[in-house]
Write a protein that holds these residues in place. Structure first.
Motif, PDB file in Angstrom:
ATOM      1  N   ARG A   1     -29.574  14.250  43.491  1.00 43.53           N
ATOM      2  CA  ARG A   1     -29.103  13.206  43.116  1.00 43.53           C
ATOM      3  C   ARG A   1     -27.496  12.962  42.902  1.00 43.53           C
ATOM      4  NH1 ARG A   1     -33.206   9.604  40.915  1.00 43.53           N
ATOM      5  NH2 ARG A   1     -35.225  10.649  40.767  1.00 43.53           N
ATOM      6  N   GLY A   2     -26.672  12.154  43.705  1.00 40.62           N
ATOM      7  CA  GLY A   2     -25.504  12.209  43.763  1.00 40.62           C
ATOM      8  C   GLY A   2     -24.875  12.768  45.132  1.00 40.62           C
ATOM      9  N   TYR A   3     -25.765  13.791  45.604  1.00 44.21           N
ATOM     10  CA  TYR A   3     -25.339  14.409  46.928  1.00 44.21           C
ATOM     11  C   TYR A   3     -26.110  13.589  47.933  1.00 44.21           C
ATOM     12  CZ  TYR A   3     -25.410  18.355  50.443  1.00 44.21           C
ATOM     13  OH  TYR A   3     -25.206  19.158  51.338  1.00 44.21           O
ATOM     14  N   TYR A   4     -27.342  13.123  47.823  1.00 45.04           N
ATOM     15  CA  TYR A   4     -28.087  12.284  48.651  1.00 45.04           C
ATOM     16  C   TYR A   4     -28.083  10.596  48.355  1.00 45.04           C
ATOM     17  CZ  TYR A   4     -30.289  16.570  50.712  1.00 45.04           C
ATOM     18  OH  TYR A   4     -30.360  17.655  50.987  1.00 45.04           O
ATOM     19  N   THR A   5     -28.268   9.873  49.177  1.00 45.20           N
ATOM     20  CA  THR A   5     -28.162   8.643  49.113  1.00 45.20           C
ATOM     21  C   THR A   5     -29.662   7.870  49.714  1.00 45.20           C
ATOM     22  OG1 THR A   5     -27.026   7.832  51.020  1.00 45.20           O
ATOM     23  CG2 THR A   5     -25.639   8.311  49.356  1.00 45.20           C
ATOM     24  N   GLY A   6     -30.005   6.836  48.938  1.00 48.92           N
ATOM     25  CA  GLY A   6     -31.083   6.005  49.421  1.00 48.92           C
ATOM     26  C   GLY A   6     -32.468   6.951  49.378  1.00 48.92           C
ATOM     27  N   ALA A   7     -32.540   8.004  49.923  1.00 46.34           N
ATOM     28  CA  ALA A   7     -33.947   8.716  49.705  1.00 46.34           C
ATOM     29  C   ALA A   7     -33.472   9.982  50.231  1.00 46.34           C
ATOM     30  CB  ALA A   7     -34.794   8.345  50.633  1.00 46.34           C
ATOM     31  N   CYS A   8     -34.409  11.269  49.591  1.00 49.41           N
ATOM     32  CA  CYS A   8     -34.294  12.576  50.051  1.00 49.41           C
ATOM     33  C   CYS A   8     -35.769  13.109  50.035  1.00 49.41           C
ATOM     34  CB  CYS A   8     -33.282  13.364  49.049  1.00 49.41           C
ATOM     35  SG  CYS A   8     -33.806  13.523  47.269  1.00 49.41           S
ATOM     36  N   PHE A   9     -35.826  14.465  50.473  1.00 49.87           N
ATOM     37  CA  PHE A   9     -37.280  14.845  50.641  1.00 49.87           C
ATOM     38  C   PHE A   9     -37.233  16.482  50.131  1.00 49.87           C
ATOM     39  CE2 PHE A   9     -35.611  15.425  54.779  1.00 49.87           C
ATOM     40  CZ  PHE A   9     -36.143  16.778  55.244  1.00 49.87           C
ATOM     41  N   HIS A  10     -38.330  16.971  50.020  1.00 50.91           N
ATOM     42  CA  HIS A  10     -38.569  18.425  49.966  1.00 50.91           C
ATOM     43  C   HIS A  10     -39.927  18.638  50.841  1.00 50.91           C
ATOM     44  CE1 HIS A  10     -36.256  19.778  45.878  1.00 50.91           C
ATOM     45  NE2 HIS A  10     -35.638  19.950  47.209  1.00 50.91           N
ATOM     46  N   LEU A  11     -39.968  19.898  51.342  1.00 50.28           N
ATOM     47  CA  LEU A  11     -41.157  20.291  52.116  1.00 50.28           C
ATOM     48  C   LEU A  11     -41.167  21.951  51.254  1.00 50.28           C
ATOM     49  CD1 LEU A  11     -40.595  19.925  55.699  1.00 50.28           C
ATOM     50  CD2 LEU A  11     -42.783  19.352  54.192  1.00 50.28           C
ATOM     51  N   HIS A  12     -42.707  21.947  50.742  1.00 55.85           N
ATOM     52  CA  HIS A  12     -42.891  23.375  50.421  1.00 55.85           C
ATOM     53  C   HIS A  12     -44.261  23.743  50.994  1.00 55.85           C
ATOM     54  CE1 HIS A  12     -40.489  21.768  46.812  1.00 55.85           C
ATOM     55  NE2 HIS A  12     -40.338  22.894  46.522  1.00 55.85           N
ATOM     56  N   GLY A  13     -44.719  24.955  50.715  1.00 59.28           N
ATOM     57  CA  GLY A  13     -45.817  25.592  51.347  1.00 59.28           C
ATOM     58  C   GLY A  13     -45.992  26.866  50.594  1.00 59.28           C
ATOM     59  N   THR A  14     -47.334  27.517  50.978  1.00 54.22           N
ATOM     60  CA  THR A  14     -47.805  28.518  50.432  1.00 54.22           C
ATOM     61  C   THR A  14     -48.094  29.654  51.466  1.00 54.22           C
ATOM     62  OG1 THR A  14     -48.639  27.413  48.773  1.00 54.22           O
ATOM     63  CG2 THR A  14     -49.357  29.615  48.804  1.00 54.22           C
ATOM     64  N   LEU A  15     -47.379  30.867  51.266  1.00 57.04           N
ATOM     65  CA  LEU A  15     -47.775  31.785  52.323  1.00 57.04           C
ATOM     66  C   LEU A  15     -49.103  32.444  51.807  1.00 57.04           C
ATOM     67  CD1 LEU A  15     -44.104  33.363  52.275  1.00 57.04           C
ATOM     68  CD2 LEU A  15     -45.105  31.933  54.141  1.00 57.04           C
ATOM     69  N   PRO A  16     -49.335  33.399  52.989  1.00 52.51           N
ATOM     70  CA  PRO A  16     -50.687  34.017  52.706  1.00 52.51           C
ATOM     71  C   PRO A  16     -50.976  34.972  51.333  1.00 52.51           C
ATOM     72  CG  PRO A  16     -50.282  34.080  55.001  1.00 52.51           C
ATOM     73  CD  PRO A  16     -49.161  33.612  54.316  1.00 52.51           C
ATOM     74  N   ASP A  17     -49.774  35.518  50.964  1.00 51.52           N
ATOM     75  CA  ASP A  17     -49.601  36.280  49.836  1.00 51.52           C
ATOM     76  C   ASP A  17     -49.746  35.623  48.324  1.00 51.52           C
ATOM     77  OD1 ASP A  17     -47.197  35.523  49.938  1.00 51.52           O
ATOM     78  OD2 ASP A  17     -46.124  37.456  49.838  1.00 51.52           O
ATOM     79  N   GLY A  18     -49.691  34.175  48.637  1.00 49.02           N
ATOM     80  CA  GLY A  18     -49.694  33.481  47.293  1.00 49.02           C
ATOM     81  C   GLY A  18     -48.388  32.802  46.938  1.00 49.02           C
ATOM     82  N   GLN A  19     -47.262  33.395  47.697  1.00 48.88           N
ATOM     83  CA  GLN A  19     -45.843  33.200  47.483  1.00 48.88           C
ATOM     84  C   GLN A  19     -45.528  31.415  47.557  1.00 48.88           C
ATOM     85  OE1 GLN A  19     -42.769  35.171  49.552  1.00 48.88           O
ATOM     86  NE2 GLN A  19     -41.163  34.500  47.943  1.00 48.88           N
ATOM     87  N   ARG A  20     -45.187  30.618  46.741  1.00 48.21           N
ATOM     88  CA  ARG A  20     -45.009  29.200  46.874  1.00 48.21           C
ATOM     89  C   ARG A  20     -43.455  29.203  47.283  1.00 48.21           C
ATOM     90  NH1 ARG A  20     -47.560  24.766  48.350  1.00 48.21           N
ATOM     91  NH2 ARG A  20     -46.657  22.981  47.307  1.00 48.21           N
ATOM     92  N   LEU A  21     -43.256  28.448  48.377  1.00 45.51           N
ATOM     93  CA  LEU A  21     -41.646  28.379  48.774  1.00 45.51           C
ATOM     94  C   LEU A  21     -41.372  27.099  49.112  1.00 45.51           C
ATOM     95  CD1 LEU A  21     -41.693  31.240  51.780  1.00 45.51           C
ATOM     96  CD2 LEU A  21     -40.869  31.371  49.407  1.00 45.51           C
ATOM     97  N   GLN A  22     -40.232  26.795  48.890  1.00 42.10           N
ATOM     98  CA  GLN A  22     -39.257  25.698  49.324  1.00 42.10           C
ATOM     99  C   GLN A  22     -38.906  25.681  50.674  1.00 42.10           C
ATOM    100  OE1 GLN A  22     -36.432  23.537  46.923  1.00 42.10           O
ATOM    101  NE2 GLN A  22     -35.263  23.277  48.960  1.00 42.10           N
ATOM    102  N   LEU A  23     -39.694  25.224  51.622  1.00 42.40           N
ATOM    103  CA  LEU A  23     -39.114  25.436  53.041  1.00 42.40           C
ATOM    104  C   LEU A  23     -38.282  24.279  53.586  1.00 42.40           C
ATOM    105  CD1 LEU A  23     -43.212  25.230  54.148  1.00 42.40           C
ATOM    106  CD2 LEU A  23     -41.606  27.308  53.887  1.00 42.40           C
ATOM    107  N   GLY A  24     -38.133  23.162  53.370  1.00 38.32           N
ATOM    108  CA  GLY A  24     -37.264  22.370  53.675  1.00 38.32           C
ATOM    109  C   GLY A  24     -36.663  21.223  52.754  1.00 38.32           C
TER     110      GLY A  24
END
Length: 321
Positions: free
Chosen positions: A263-286
């Motif tokens: 907030r303050g960096y983006y305008t209008g709208a922004c997004f996040h992409l998350h996913g889980t690797l086979p070892d169970g690690q949860r990552l922010q991908l995008g």
């Protein structure tokens, strides 16, 4: 603390106001010439053993341990996939003009690796792509002042950042896939909804194609945060979230009204992409969203820019690296 440090340096040099002289009284080219001579004299006293010691201990110069073949394979797949979605891949310079990150993204210059030649090592490829988008959009506008042609670019680039990171898969330099879509306000939030839907669709297609070439992701989640006090949520739901959810039924698509970062960096709208690797690690991908960068660069409030980035090394890293 920084002020005390500068005061100590100025006392040791015997030159009161040294920083003011260097920062304000010398031209950029004179300062560059001075620093080049300083570095030339210093390196004359550096022995090979000292260089080896620096290589061993300096966090900016050590390899990451990521398999370069895996990175190359991902790049090849990414460029093929994004080309089919209308993105032109370009190879960025390792450096950008001094002040690129601070001027556009308002990031402290201490988090950027500054060179002695009025440049800085690229810390965010989306900033460099924004500069290229601005040049191309300016050329279009010179031919037709109301041109709405979109400039779609992508780049895979190794970035260097100065701040200290802590945790697994957190390196001072890393490879990132960056996408930008630049254009002009088309009214009724049309540029924003169509470019966001297209760019997110391109990223999700790439992730789907990458499943066969890398670790299988599960629980992939796309969240969009509306930044206009809810005014744009209905059109974002209709034009972006619903079509993406129908096109990618294995991806959870939802609004994230609780997100604070960006907030303050983006305008209008922004997004996040998350996913889980086979070892169970949860990552922010995008991560990504709309910025005012091309509007600032061109001095034209009608210009629009959508940026996105995907953490390639987080996808290609093996457990324990």
């Amino acid at each position: 603390m920084a002020t005390k440090l500068i005061e100590r340096i100025e006392r040791a040099a015997g030159i009161p106001g040294l920083v003011e002289v260097l920062a304000d009284r010398l031209s950029p080219t004179d300062l560059s010439s001075l620093l080049l001579e300083v570095h030339r004299r210093r390196v004359e006293r550096i022995a090979p053993a000292k260089v080896l010691g620096q290589y061993e201990t300096n966090r900016f110069v050590r390899p990451t341990g990521i398999d370069p073949a895996a990175l190359a394979d991902f790049d090849r797949l990414a460029f093929e996939s994004l080309r089919s979605a209308g993105y032109e891949a370009i190879e960025l310079s390792p450096v950008s003009p001094l002040g690129t990150v601070a001027a556009l993204a308002t990031v402290d210059q201490n988090n950027v690796l500054t060179t002695s030649r009025t440049t800085e090592v690229v810390a965010d490829a989306t900033n460099s792509l924004a500069l290229e988008c601005a040049l191309r959009r300016r050329a279009l506008l010179r031919s037709s002042p109301r041109d709405i042609s979109r400039v779609r670019l992508c780049a895979s680039h190794r970035l260097v950042r100065g701040q200290l990171f802590d945790g697994p898969a957190m390196w001072p330099h890393f490879r990132l896939l960056a996408l930008t879509t630049a254009g002009r306000d088309e009214g009724s939030f049309r540029f924003e909804t169509t470019s966001l839907r297209d760019e997110l669709g391109a990223l999700l297609c790439l992730l789907a194609r990458a499943q066969d070439a890398g670790p299988a992701l599960s629980d992939v989640r796309l969240t969009i945060t509306e930044l206009a006090d809810g005014l744009r949520k209905p059109v974002l739901q209709e034009q972006v979230l619903t079509p993406l959810a129908e096109r990618f039924p294995d991806v959870a698509v939802a609004f994230d009204d609780e997100r604070e970062g960006g907030r303050g960096y983006y305008t209008g709208a922004c997004f996040h992409l998350h996913g889980t690797l086979p070892d169970g690690q949860r990552l922010q991908l995008g991560d990504g969203g709309f910025t005012s960068w091309t509007a600032q660069l061109l001095g034209n409030a009608k210009e629009r820019l959508l940026i996105a980035s995907l953490g390639i090394e987080r996808l290609c890293a093996q457990p324990g690296t």
